[in-house]
Write a protein that holds these residues in place. Structure first.
Motif, PDB file in Angstrom:
ATOM      1  N   UNK A  71       0.824  -1.196   0.000  1.00 12.32           N
ATOM      2  CA  UNK A  71       0.000   0.000   0.000  1.00 12.32           C
ATOM      3  C   UNK A  71       0.863   1.254   0.000  1.00 12.32           C
ATOM      4  N   UNK A  72       0.534   2.195  -0.885  1.00 18.27           N
ATOM      5  CA  UNK A  72       1.285   3.452  -1.003  1.00 18.27           C
ATOM      6  C   UNK A  72       0.285   4.595  -1.089  1.00 18.27           C
ATOM      7  N   UNK A  97       0.443  -7.586  -5.198  1.00 13.13           N
ATOM      8  CA  UNK A  97      -0.649  -6.626  -5.401  1.00 13.13           C
ATOM      9  C   UNK A  97      -0.204  -5.247  -4.920  1.00 13.13           C
ATOM     10  N   UNK A  98      -0.329  -4.231  -5.779  1.00 15.55           N
ATOM     11  CA  UNK A  98       0.081  -2.868  -5.428  1.00 15.55           C
ATOM     12  C   UNK A  98      -1.147  -1.968  -5.446  1.00 15.55           C
ATOM     13  N   UNK A  99      -1.372  -1.315  -4.325  1.00 15.79           N
ATOM     14  CA  UNK A  99      -2.579  -0.510  -4.138  1.00 15.79           C
ATOM     15  C   UNK A  99      -2.201   0.911  -3.734  1.00 15.79           C
ATOM     16  N   UNK A 100      -2.819   1.909  -4.358  1.00 15.99           N
ATOM     17  CA  UNK A 100      -2.640   3.312  -3.989  1.00 15.99           C
ATOM     18  C   UNK A 100      -3.848   3.789  -3.202  1.00 15.99           C
ATOM     19  N   UNK A 121      -4.754  -1.683  -7.792  1.00 20.32           N
ATOM     20  CA  UNK A 121      -5.939  -1.153  -7.115  1.00 20.32           C
ATOM     21  C   UNK A 121      -5.704   0.295  -6.697  1.00 20.32           C
ATOM     22  N   UNK A 122      -6.777   1.039  -6.642  1.00 22.87           N
ATOM     23  CA  UNK A 122      -6.763   2.360  -6.016  1.00 22.87           C
ATOM     24  C   UNK A 122      -7.958   2.427  -5.074  1.00 22.87           C
TER      25      UNK A 122
END
Length: 554
Positions: A71-72, A97-100, A121-122
């Motif tokens: 998460x970023x 999985x990279x989520x903003x 994802x956002x």
């Protein structure tokens, strides 16, 4: 413990808007961490900002954590780093999985997905429940693709599925903030290990009923203001004191006072809860708080006069401008009369007033800058950085829409924004001042630290039992007050000299003379008081290291 491992990244901000020597946390990320950890997930926080980490170090840590969900929460300044880190990760393992999340990702969601394929994802809007449901979906389908029908049920989530971007229904705001677990405090553990000083962040309310044109909070929260209960807030304060021994806090609320009776009751109930537990007697409490100017009026004086007793000693007011026309551009809904009334009533109770300013924007004039300078001077806070503050026009703000409508952007995207000035001389002036400040910022930051020390010393000086040390402290406060006034006057004179030079199109050689004279006089004034601060602080230990919290130790 769940199988899914979550890493939350607080990116390194190389270009902080203001001096932040002790603010080591990111509450948005830490609240997400609190919710996930409370639900049994393995959560690691990477505080790249506090540790000045480069992207390679960050990527290595993400892999060391065996991360399943990253998460970023980027902003304009850190967006390029977020992209670079995501690209490095996806080039090695596409299954992470990279989520903003956060304001910037919320309002630039479509543009980011259109241009960047490395983000899965956002999360739009308030993120706690959405983050938890996403983590649970990853856990349920661990190491496998999450079915579309599962993703579609997660409100507030945007995602890419088979090359198509899908925006789920928006999630309602959390009605009862007390139900949200306390944020994880991993960054404070890092501070303790290094025996450094910190001001833990607190969020006692969310949202703001105002509608300032430069702020994305009104659209993010819908101008709805919600507050935690006083018991919940003070429970968190007490838990931080008991675990970490830090007693100086930075309250991050956009508007601590809310509006009307609801806001008054919120402040009064927190004051009463602190007094009920005797925390103000047992510890040297100190709070930095952001409040609109219109709260500080005679009607609320019965509450304001209680501020010093419980440590509400540093009040930040977003003045933005001393020019009525610019205040209208910012749709502040405030008047210069309210500004000066607020300053006067806070000084009456010996409470420090810190200002927020945005004096440069595309519509700035030389006349408005002179009015700004007059207000900055009247505040008597000797930070030259006030004279360099420029509008940051974010998507999701009314001012962004206005600049777009008026064709004032040179460039705008989710990674970079540049706008032009109606008066090109104003643009050149800001460029000159910004370049000058780059060479001067370290000195300004030292002054900020010295001012901060003096405010906190003023709060605790009467409780210092050693007579010699108490007398030294009193003399320092008196001496620094005089120096701060002289530096305030020096800043004002220097700024106006540069202003006049640019307005009259005079030679910049004159500016060089002004600059050298300014620096020489500044150093003559500041160096002795800075040396006094360093020497005195070794004995009273207000800034260096975890502070001595119990007043009996002083």
């Amino acid at each position: 413990m769940r199988k899914t491992k979550c890493t939350l990244l607080f990116l390194f901000n190389r270009y902080k808007i203001s001096p932040q020597p002790y603010y080591t946390e990111n509450l948005g990320i830490q609240y997400i961490g609190g919710v996930l950890r409370d639900a049994g997930f393995d959560v690691k926080i990477i505080n790249a900002d506090y540790n000045n980490m480069d992207n390679e170090q960050i990527v290595n840590l993400i892999y060391e954590n065996d991360t399943d969900l990253l998460g970023i929460a980027p902003c304009y300044i850190t967006m390029e780093d977020a992209i670079n880190i995501a690209q490095k990760i996806k080039s090695i393992d596409r299954n992470i999985n990279i989520c903003l999340g956060g304001h910037h990702a919320t309002f630039c969601c479509d543009e980011i997905f259109k241009s960047e394929d490395v983000f899965d994802f956002i999360i739009r809007g308030e993120g706690e429940e959405t983050s938890l449901e996403l983590a649970e979906a990853i856990e349920t389908h661990y190491k496998n693709e999450i079915p579309l029908d599962v993703l579609l049920k997660i409100k507030g989530l945007s995602f890419r599925y088979n090359e198509k971007v899908i925006h789920n229904e928006a999630r309602d705001l959390t009605e009862n903030l007390d139900e949200i677990p306390f944020p994880v405090r991993d960054p404070l553990d890092e501070v303790l290990k290094k025996s450094k000083h910190a001001m833990p962040l607190l969020c006692t309310s969310r949202g703001c009923p105002a509608n300032c044109s430069f702020c994305s909070t009104p659209r993010f929260y819908g101008r709805i203001w919600r507050a935690r209960s006083a018991k919940n807030v003070v429970d968190e304060i007490q838990s931080i004191i008991e675990r970490y021994s830090f007693t100086q806090f930075y309250i991050t609320d956009d508007q601590f006072a809310g509006r009307g009776k609801q806001g008054r009751d919120h402040i009064q109930s927190i004051i009463q809860e602190i007094k009920k537990r005797g925390l103000h007697k047992d510890y040297n409490l100190y709070f930095f708080i952001m409040v609109r100017a219109d709260f500080f009026c005679k009607e609320n004086e019965d509450i304001i006069k209680q501020f010093p007793e419980v440590g509400f000693m540093d009040i930040f007011i977003g003045f933005e401008s001393g020019d009525p026309r610019q205040v209208k551009v910012y749709t502040k809904g405030s008047t210069q009369e309210q500004y000066h009334e607020a300053i006067n009533i806070l000084r009456k109770y010996n409470i420090f007033v810190e200002g927020g300013f945005i004096i440069f924007n595309p519509y700035t004039t030389f006349s408005s800058l002179r009015n700004d300078a007059d207000l900055i001077k009247s505040l008597r806070v000797p930070l030259f950085g006030y004279y360099t503050k420029e509008l940051l026009a974010y998507p999701g703000t009314k001012i962004f829409d206005k600049l777009l409508e008026d064709n004032m952007f040179i460039h705008h995207s989710y990674k970079k924004i540049n706008y032009r000035y109606k008066d090109h001389k104003i643009g050149k002036l800001h460029e000159y001042l910004s370049n000058f400040f780059l060479s001067f910022e370290e000195t300004d930051n030292r002054l900020f630290e010295t001012i901060d020390f003096q405010i906190k010393l003023r709060k605790s000086v009467t409780k210092i039992r050693d007579k010699v040390l108490r007398n030294r402290s009193t003399l320092f406060i008196e001496k620094s007050d005089n120096v701060y006034q002289e530096i305030t006057d020096l800043n004002y004179k220097f700024f106006n000299s540069i202003l006049e030079t640019f307005e009259e199109n005079e030679s910049l050689n004159q500016c060089r003379n002004f600059k050298q004279e300014f620096k020489d006089e500044y150093n003559r004034l500041f160096k002795p008081i800075y040396d006094d601060y360093l020497a005195l602080n070794k004995d009273v230990n207000i800034i260096v290291g975890p502070i001595s919290t119990c007043v009996s130790r002083m």
